[in-house]
Every structure is written in C-alpha cells, then in structure tokens.
Design an enzyme around this catalytic site. Structure first.
Site, PDB file in Angstrom:
ATOM      1  N   ASP A 219      -3.025  40.837  13.567  1.00  0.00           N
ATOM      2  CA  ASP A 219      -2.429  39.970  14.589  1.00  0.00           C
ATOM      3  C   ASP A 219      -3.195  38.656  14.630  1.00  0.00           C
ATOM      4  O   ASP A 219      -4.380  38.598  14.250  1.00  0.00           O
ATOM      5  CB  ASP A 219      -2.539  40.615  15.977  1.00  0.00           C
ATOM      6  CG  ASP A 219      -1.807  41.938  16.058  1.00  0.00           C
ATOM      7  OD1 ASP A 219      -0.900  42.162  15.249  1.00  0.00           O
ATOM      8  OD2 ASP A 219      -2.177  42.737  16.940  1.00  0.00           O
TER       9      ASP A 219
HETATM   10  N1  URA Z   1      -3.606  46.998  15.306  1.00  0.00           N
HETATM   11  C1  URA Z   1      -3.302  46.001  16.157  1.00  0.00           C
HETATM   12  O1  URA Z   1      -2.870  46.229  17.270  1.00  0.00           O
HETATM   13  N2  URA Z   1      -3.505  44.743  15.735  1.00  0.00           N
HETATM   14  C2  URA Z   1      -3.994  44.415  14.519  1.00  0.00           C
HETATM   15  O2  URA Z   1      -4.157  43.233  14.201  1.00  0.00           O
HETATM   16  C3  URA Z   1      -4.301  45.476  13.648  1.00  0.00           C
HETATM   17  C4  URA Z   1      -4.103  46.762  14.070  1.00  0.00           C
END
Ligand code: URA
Length: 233
Positions: free
Chosen positions: A104
């Site tokens: 993310d």
């Molecule tokens: N899980 C999440 O919620 N975000 C990420 O970036 C990776 C795994």
C-alpha cells in the site's frame, strides 16, 4: 521474440519507434536488411540498428526500502512510484521492471523488482507459499485470542473464504510481527480490522528467504546478490 519488441527492449525506443526504424531500412538481421517488424528472432540472430549491434540488457533484480507515500505500481498519474526511486537505473531497464508483491502507499519496507518475469512469478505465485513478514504498529494491544484467530484464519469483510493461517507474534505492547502467505488486498490491515484493531503503521521486512538489508535507508535500493536471486528458484 519479435523484432520490434527486441529493438524496443534493447534500445528503450517505443514499439512504434522501433517499427519506424525497421520501415526506414535502418535494421539488419544477420547482415541483411529486414523490413518485417513481426520477424521472430532466435537467440543466434544478430540485430543491428544503423550498424550498431543490439543486445538485450541482462535481467535486473533489485530490493528497495520503500518509504511511505510511494505507490508500488510502475506508472501512476497521481503519485510518485517506486520506479521514481531508482536513480541510476537506465530508463530502458526501468521500463522492463515489474514489482513482486505490491505494498500500500502508506506501507514501508521491502519491495522486490525484476525484469525477469519468471522470477517474479516464482516470488509471487501462491503455489510457492512464501511467507511475507510485516511489523505492524497497532492502536490496541494484541490478545491471545487474536493470535489464535490469526492462526486459524480470519474471515475478511466481503470475502467468501477465510485467510490462510497466519502467524502473529507480539513484539511490544502495540507492535506485532505478522507472517502471511497470501497477498490479498490490504490483507494485514483488514485482518486486524476484523479483530477490532487498527494498523497505525506497517513495514514489510521479509519476502520468503529475502530479508530487507538494514543498510538500506528508506528510498534506497540495491541489486540482489546471486544467492538472493537463486533463493527463489
Ligand atoms: N497488507 C496490507 O494491509 N498492506 C500492505 O501494504 C501489505 C500487506
């Protein structure tokens, strides 16, 4: 590989620029003029553009310490991307890179990139079951029930089947280490949300056998060692 694709990969020209070069009689294959962009090349064919021998760049394998605020896509109209951090990598090579397992925008830590599509597949394919290890900063402390629930699998909102068993280890009062094999959308954040908790910060430290190099400051990258590359074969 098709001739126009080969020229594009070898030079960084777009496919249409490569086709124009072929049409303008600037390209020879094995010393003979070639005007067909669709010509399929074998590994032994020698391609020249304006008398210069073209070769494909060797595959690149990189690890990056992603800072918050960057998206893991290779292009984005609104946000800076992880590719923007690769100062020193030639444009022609950047154009070939894919990201193995996105993070993310707000998540930090280990991102693997490569121009070797088969290697990317080995890293990301669920069949290979590589654990991704995250350090999560949390709004609330983790309970023993949370640890059990993660180990059993969590039913995420809007999904039909629970997550695969995940490992949850308490590191400090509101910090936990989470290991998951899947890569569902916002998976770790949603797993904690399903337990009534909230992820305040998230950092990926490991993907399978590869651990983020502690010498890399946020935004820094390095080539993987030969051992790191082959650890996914
Ligand atoms: N899980 C999440 O919620 N975000 C990420 O970036 C990776 C795994």
């Amino acid at each position: 590989m098709r001739l126009d694709k080969f020229i594009s990969h070898a030079t960084g020209l777009s496919r249409s620029e490569s086709r124009r070069a072929i049409k303008s009689a600037a390209v020879q294959v094995n010393g003979e003029l070639e005007r067909s962009a669709q010509r399929e090349l074998s590994d032994l064919d020698r391609v020249t553009l304006r008398d210069e021998l073209l070769t494909l760049p060797s595959p690149r394998y990189l690890m990056l310490n992603k800072p918050a605020g960057y998206v893991s896509a290779t292009t984005d109209s609104e946000n800076p991307t992880v590719i923007d951090l690769l100062e020193g990598v030639r444009e022609v090579e950047k154009a070939q890179l894919s990201v193995a397992g996105r993070l993310d925008k707000d998540t930090t830590g280990l991102v693997l990139l490569s121009s070797d599509g088969q290697w990317i597949h080995r890293v990301t394919s669920p069949r290979h079951e590589h654990f991704k290890v995250y350090i999560a900063g949390l709004a609330e402390a983790v309970s023993d029930d949370d640890v059990r629930a993660f180990a059993e699998g969590i039913q995420l909102k809007g999904e039909t089947r629970p997550t695969r068993p995940a490992r949850l280890d308490v590191v400090a009062e509101r910090t936990a280490e989470v290991s998951v094999v899947e890569g569902r959308y916002h998976q770790v954040r949603r797993m904690f949300a399903a337990r009534g908790n909230h992820v305040v910060s998230l950092h990926r430290r490991e993907i399978g056998p590869i651990i983020l190099d502690p010498a890399l400051a946020p935004g820094d990258y390095r080539d993987l060692t030969a051992e790191e590359v082959s650890s996914f074969s």
